[in-house]
Design a protein around this motif. Structure first.
Motif, PDB file in Angstrom:
ATOM      1  N   LEU A  19      45.488  43.038  28.005  1.00 37.38           N
ATOM      2  CA  LEU A  19      45.560  44.387  28.570  1.00 37.38           C
ATOM      3  C   LEU A  19      44.854  44.445  29.918  1.00 37.38           C
ATOM      4  N   LEU A  20      43.697  43.810  30.024  1.00 36.08           N
ATOM      5  CA  LEU A  20      42.975  43.767  31.303  1.00 36.08           C
ATOM      6  C   LEU A  20      43.800  43.037  32.357  1.00 36.08           C
ATOM      7  N   THR A  21      44.524  41.996  31.982  1.00 35.45           N
ATOM      8  CA  THR A  21      45.383  41.263  32.922  1.00 35.45           C
ATOM      9  C   THR A  21      46.478  42.163  33.478  1.00 35.45           C
ATOM     10  N   LEU A  22      47.089  42.966  32.620  1.00 34.25           N
ATOM     11  CA  LEU A  22      48.142  43.877  33.072  1.00 34.25           C
ATOM     12  C   LEU A  22      47.595  44.920  34.045  1.00 34.25           C
ATOM     13  N   ILE A  23      46.380  45.415  33.754  1.00 34.71           N
ATOM     14  CA  ILE A  23      45.772  46.399  34.662  1.00 34.71           C
ATOM     15  C   ILE A  23      45.530  45.787  36.032  1.00 34.71           C
ATOM     16  N   LEU A  24      45.027  44.552  36.071  1.00 36.77           N
ATOM     17  CA  LEU A  24      44.794  43.881  37.349  1.00 36.77           C
ATOM     18  C   LEU A  24      46.100  43.607  38.090  1.00 36.77           C
ATOM     19  N   MET A  25      47.163  43.331  37.355  1.00 35.41           N
ATOM     20  CA  MET A  25      48.465  43.105  38.008  1.00 35.41           C
ATOM     21  C   MET A  25      48.948  44.380  38.695  1.00 35.41           C
ATOM     22  N   LEU A  26      48.770  45.528  38.036  1.00 35.49           N
ATOM     23  CA  LEU A  26      49.156  46.790  38.668  1.00 35.49           C
ATOM     24  C   LEU A  26      48.319  47.046  39.917  1.00 35.49           C
ATOM     25  N   PHE A  27      47.022  46.754  39.801  1.00 36.15           N
ATOM     26  CA  PHE A  27      46.148  46.921  40.964  1.00 36.15           C
ATOM     27  C   PHE A  27      46.577  46.006  42.108  1.00 36.15           C
ATOM     28  N   GLU A  28      46.973  44.750  41.742  1.00 35.97           N
ATOM     29  CA  GLU A  28      47.415  43.807  42.770  1.00 35.97           C
ATOM     30  C   GLU A  28      48.697  44.288  43.439  1.00 35.97           C
ATOM     31  N   LEU A  29      49.617  44.860  42.710  1.00 35.68           N
ATOM     32  CA  LEU A  29      50.862  45.368  43.293  1.00 35.68           C
ATOM     33  C   LEU A  29      50.582  46.498  44.274  1.00 35.68           C
ATOM     34  N   LYS A  30      49.706  47.381  43.881  1.00 33.34           N
ATOM     35  CA  LYS A  30      49.380  48.500  44.773  1.00 33.34           C
ATOM     36  C   LYS A  30      48.688  48.000  46.032  1.00 33.34           C
ATOM     37  N   LEU A  31      47.742  47.076  45.851  1.00 36.57           N
ATOM     38  CA  LEU A  31      47.015  46.529  46.992  1.00 36.57           C
ATOM     39  C   LEU A  31      47.952  45.762  47.912  1.00 36.57           C
ATOM     40  N   ASN A  32      48.880  45.027  47.348  1.00 38.46           N
ATOM     41  CA  ASN A  32      49.826  44.239  48.146  1.00 38.46           C
ATOM     42  C   ASN A  32      50.781  45.135  48.923  1.00 38.46           C
ATOM     43  N   SER A  33      51.198  46.240  48.290  1.00 35.41           N
ATOM     44  CA  SER A  33      52.119  47.150  48.985  1.00 35.41           C
ATOM     45  C   SER A  33      51.433  47.812  50.179  1.00 35.41           C
ATOM     46  N   ARG A  34      50.182  48.188  50.026  1.00 35.29           N
ATOM     47  CA  ARG A  34      49.445  48.774  51.143  1.00 35.29           C
ATOM     48  C   ARG A  34      49.278  47.747  52.263  1.00 35.29           C
ATOM     49  N   GLN A  35      49.030  46.482  51.894  1.00 36.54           N
ATOM     50  CA  GLN A  35      48.874  45.430  52.903  1.00 36.54           C
ATOM     51  C   GLN A  35      50.175  45.221  53.661  1.00 36.54           C
ATOM     52  N   SER A  36      51.297  45.341  52.948  1.00 35.61           N
ATOM     53  CA  SER A  36      52.603  45.149  53.599  1.00 35.61           C
ATOM     54  C   SER A  36      52.900  46.258  54.596  1.00 35.61           C
ATOM     55  N   VAL A  37      52.529  47.496  54.250  1.00 36.97           N
ATOM     56  CA  VAL A  37      52.763  48.624  55.166  1.00 36.97           C
ATOM     57  C   VAL A  37      51.975  48.429  56.449  1.00 36.97           C
ATOM     58  N   ARG A  38      50.739  47.963  56.306  1.00 35.52           N
ATOM     59  CA  ARG A  38      49.932  47.745  57.497  1.00 35.52           C
ATOM     60  C   ARG A  38      50.518  46.619  58.351  1.00 35.52           C
ATOM     61  N   SER A  39      51.082  45.633  57.709  1.00 34.62           N
ATOM     62  CA  SER A  39      51.636  44.494  58.463  1.00 34.62           C
ATOM     63  C   SER A  39      52.817  44.914  59.322  1.00 34.62           C
ATOM     64  N   LEU A  40      53.578  45.926  58.856  1.00 38.80           N
ATOM     65  CA  LEU A  40      54.735  46.384  59.628  1.00 38.80           C
ATOM     66  C   LEU A  40      54.311  47.032  60.938  1.00 38.80           C
ATOM     67  N   GLY A  41      53.137  47.619  60.941  1.00 34.13           N
ATOM     68  CA  GLY A  41      52.681  48.284  62.168  1.00 34.13           C
ATOM     69  C   GLY A  41      51.882  47.388  63.075  1.00 34.13           C
ATOM     70  N   PHE A  98      41.942  36.085  39.523  1.00 29.79           N
ATOM     71  CA  PHE A  98      41.477  36.666  38.273  1.00 29.79           C
ATOM     72  C   PHE A  98      42.626  36.906  37.311  1.00 29.79           C
ATOM     73  N   ILE A  99      43.771  37.357  37.818  1.00 34.03           N
ATOM     74  CA  ILE A  99      44.937  37.604  36.953  1.00 34.03           C
ATOM     75  C   ILE A  99      45.360  36.325  36.248  1.00 34.03           C
ATOM     76  N   LEU A 100      45.458  35.230  37.031  1.00 35.38           N
ATOM     77  CA  LEU A 100      45.855  33.953  36.437  1.00 35.38           C
ATOM     78  C   LEU A 100      44.794  33.439  35.465  1.00 35.38           C
ATOM     79  N   ALA A 101      43.507  33.600  35.822  1.00 35.95           N
ATOM     80  CA  ALA A 101      42.435  33.111  34.957  1.00 35.95           C
ATOM     81  C   ALA A 101      42.398  33.867  33.632  1.00 35.95           C
ATOM     82  N   LEU A 102      42.541  35.184  33.697  1.00 38.21           N
ATOM     83  CA  LEU A 102      42.538  35.974  32.468  1.00 38.21           C
ATOM     84  C   LEU A 102      43.746  35.667  31.598  1.00 38.21           C
ATOM     85  N   PHE A 103      44.882  35.425  32.219  1.00 37.96           N
ATOM     86  CA  PHE A 103      46.074  35.093  31.447  1.00 37.96           C
ATOM     87  C   PHE A 103      45.889  33.761  30.706  1.00 37.96           C
TER      88      PHE A 103
END
Length: 732
Positions: free
Chosen positions: A703-725, A67-72
């Protein structure tokens, strides 16, 4: 209907990058091989419980990245949305279309490439849209022009009938005002909705060449509540179809006048044409051809550049006595209707004068000046009467009425004189022995202390005989001959007695001669279509000590009268010809009894006219007239008056174009879009689809693209924490 338009659709070719998140998602999937190990059984069971949730989170992450790429990509393609105005489908929406065709004369301009006129293009555009309208919609048709008219007023659903009606519309010979047409259109739409409740929508479409003069009445009025455009936009849509052309060149004859260089009563006449060059292509030198009494005389080449004015003269000497017509005709160019102009005149000028004496001899000086010879061919005839005979006279038989010392006017006489001068007659007034300034002011003004005729009479002034006042020439064109001739003796004329005159301070009144103290001695005033000549002193020829002045005995008094009449003739000749697109009123004399009127127009068609009567504005008296309602073809009109089956009088009338739209000056596009709230359609593109005002979505999507990018960063960081465990064995 709603539409999404991309200004840069070529950027959508980068859409293949949307596959990148999917490839990353697939490549990052890892396969695990399980090995039996009792100590890890509880870990495996825990991982199996959370594996479904983890897969869902990874899928969400991938979708967010897509969606981020499509909106951009969508943002950089400059998306806009709006309402498509001209799109017509096969389903009726209950729309009342009002086609307004500009029929003003500039629509006759020819395109230098296609050879089509703007009017022909407008018709074709209207036909194309009509063929695409669905059954159930209705159409009304109106024209812009001096003769504004409804071609089809009641909404019509027979489109073939509409096509035929539009095809029969003819160009008019005048300008137009789109404001009045839009006002009529708004009224029609409201009336149609009352009689046809199913007409839920309205769409006004103006087919025009965008000449600025047609739109002048609307510029600057958009904020006003009474603006017809505002009313129409509240009722529906307003669209403009530009039918302008690319002309090659255009010159126009702006005026055609004549002068009498040797005086009004000589046979020498000079006809002058004023030509303006609005735009000119690369072609041979333009020329002007002259025709006198329908006979070709000569052709003059013009040295004129774009944006310039030029005056061309045709001297005519020793013309036969009588009425003559002259046509000036420019070479062909992109707009034909403004290339010709006509004028009619008498050579020499014929004058019938009625002199009214207050006492014997008071008109002698004027009669001598008007008829200085015993030549029977002299064009001026003078009839002299006393005051008591005025009301028995038919004043329309005379070009000039002179009251010499006759200053007491009955109510009936005042009414007759007011009507005479307002309809183009020349009225001359001098004071005399029986001076009555109150009666004079009642003639000159309907209301006391007013300036209806531009002059107010004051007190009688008597100078000491030993120190008479001298005369000087004022700054009026009539006095030019005396200013250029210091030896005329005007400064030596003694004035012993005069009446103070007060002139209205405007361009219609002015002093020709004045006394050394500044008081007017001879004044000129324009009244309606006529002229008022006023002397403040008597013209009585006398050598007594009680005489008013020696003005009547002045050797240059004759040139003064002749120059005054010459000026009047040239002024009336310049302004007296009727303008096409009007309905001029023609008054007639009833000296022959009941009359029949027939007019032959320039096309050779003869039409009878009926006489009517109404009250005169100035006199309140009833008069007989006829209205020339078919004054729509440029050229000379021949009028015949018949009584009891016999022709008693023939006259010629001229109809010339009022040059208003020859400059090809178009209304500014931004101004037009501001007026209509949408961009106009250019017919030259071959499309009937307008470019409506759209909303630009670039900022919002970015503006909607930037909001989705922030959401993607947060979602990706949570996924990375789970991967460490996560615990597992990979197959490297």
């Amino acid at each position: 209907m709603l539409a999404l338009i991309l200004e840069s659709p070529e950027r959508l070719w980068w859409s293949f990058v949307l596959l990148v998140p999917l490839l990353i998602h697939l490549l990052r999937r890892r396969r695990y091989h399980q090995h039996g190990w009792a100590a890890m059984e509880f870990v495996v069971r825990a991982m199996q419980e959370k594996s479904q949730k983890a897969r869902l989170q990874r899928l969400v992450l991938m979708i967010v990245r897509v969606f981020i790429l499509a909106l951009f990509l969508l943002a950089v393609s400059s998306p806009q949305s709006g309402v498509s105005k001209f799109d017509v489908d096969n389903i009726s929406s209950g729309t009342h279309y009002v086609f307004i065709l500009d029929a003003s004369y500039s629509m006759g301009t020819i395109d230098q490439v296609s050879g089509d006129s703007a009017f022909e293009i407008a018709k074709q555009e209207a036909f194309e849209l009509l063929h695409r309208l669905p059954p159930g919609d209705v159409v009304s048709v109106l024209t812009i022009g001096d003769f504004e008219r409804w071609v089809i007023e009641s909404p019509a659903n027979d489109f073939q009938e509409v096509v035929v009606a539009i095809d029969e519309i003819e160009l008019q010979v005048g300008g137009g005002n789109v404001k009045t047409v839009l006002e009529s259109t708004a009224d029609l739409i409201l009336e149609s909705r009352q009689t046809h409740p199913d007409l839920l929508h309205s769409h006004v479409m103006v087919f025009t060449d965008l000449e600025q003069n047609v739109w002048t009445g609307l510029v600057g009025e958009e904020s006003e509540d009474e603006s017809p455009l505002k009313r129409l936009k509240e009722l529906g849509q307003v669209s403009v179809v530009g039918c302008q052309v690319d002309p090659r060149s255009n010159l126009a004859l702006k005026s055609l006048t004549c002068s009498y260089p040797q005086g009004a009563f000589a046979k020498d006449v000079v006809v002058m044409a004023e030509v303006e060059c609005y735009y000119q292509g690369k072609s041979a030198s333009p020329g002007i051809s002259w025709y006198v009494d329908n006979q070709f005389i000569r052709r003059d080449e013009l040295e004129i550049q774009e944006g310039q004015l030029a005056t061309v003269s045709l001297p005519l000497n020793n013309l036969d006595s009588g009425s003559h017509q002259v046509e000036a005709r420019l070479d062909d160019d992109s707009l034909a209707i403004d290339n010709s102009r006509w004028i009619v005149f008498d050579s020499p000028a014929k004058f019938r004068v009625l002199c009214v004496e207050g006492s014997p001899g008071e008109s002698e000086a004027l009669e001598t000046a008007l008829h200085p010879t015993e030549d029977p061919e002299w064009p001026v005839s003078v009839v002299t009467i006393n005051e008591s005979q005025v009301e028995q006279q038919e004043l329309t038989e005379y070009e000039m009425v002179a009251f010499c010392g006759a200053n007491a006017f009955t109510r009936q006489t005042r009414s007759l004189l007011r009507e005479f001068v307002s309809q183009g007659g020349i009225l001359l007034v001098t004071p005399g022995k029986n001076l009555d300034t109150k009666s004079l002011n009642e003639l000159y003004a309907l209301v006391v202390e007013e300036f209806d005729f531009g002059i107010r009479w004051g007190n009688l002034i008597r100078q000491d005989e030993s120190v008479p006042l001298k005369v000087r020439v004022a700054n009026h064109r009539i006095g030019e001959i005396f200013r250029s001739n210091p030896g005329s003796g005007v400064n030596e004329i003694p004035v012993f007695e005069y009446v103070e005159l007060e002139l209205k301070p405007d361009e219609n009144s002015g002093a020709v001669l004045e006394l050394e103290n500044g008081s007017p001695l001879f004044a000129f005033s324009s009244v309606g279509d006529g002229v008022l000549l006023t002397f403040s002193t008597s013209l009585l020829l006398s050598q007594s000590e009680e005489r008013w002045s020696d003005l009547g005995a002045w050797p240059s008094f004759l040139p003064l009268i002749h120059e005054s009449l010459k000026y009047v003739l040239e002024s009336q000749n310049k302004n007296g010809h009727a303008t096409l697109g009007t309905t001029p009123e023609r008054r007639v004399s009833m000296k022959y009894g009941p009359l029949e009127v027939e007019v032959k127009n320039p096309a050779g068609v003869v039409r009878p006219y009926l006489l009517d009567s109404q009250n005169d504005l100035y006199s309140g008296q009833r008069y007989i007239y006829w209205l020339q309602q078919d004054f729509k073809i440029p050229g000379v009109y021949y009028v015949s008056y018949s009584a009891q089956g016999k022709v008693v009088e023939n006259t010629m009338l001229v109809g010339n174009l009022r040059v208003t739209e020859s400059d090809h000056r178009l209304i500014d596009q931004s101004t037009l879009e501001l007026l209509t709230n949408e961009q106009y359609t250019d017919a030259s593109t071959g499309s009937l689809h307008s470019k409506p005002r759209h909303r630009n979505w670039f900022t919002a999507i970015l503006l909607l693209t930037l909001i989705l990018m922030l959401f993607e960063l947060k979602l990706n960081s949570r996924q990375s924490v789970r991967s460490l465990g996560r615990t597992g064995v990979s197959n490297d």
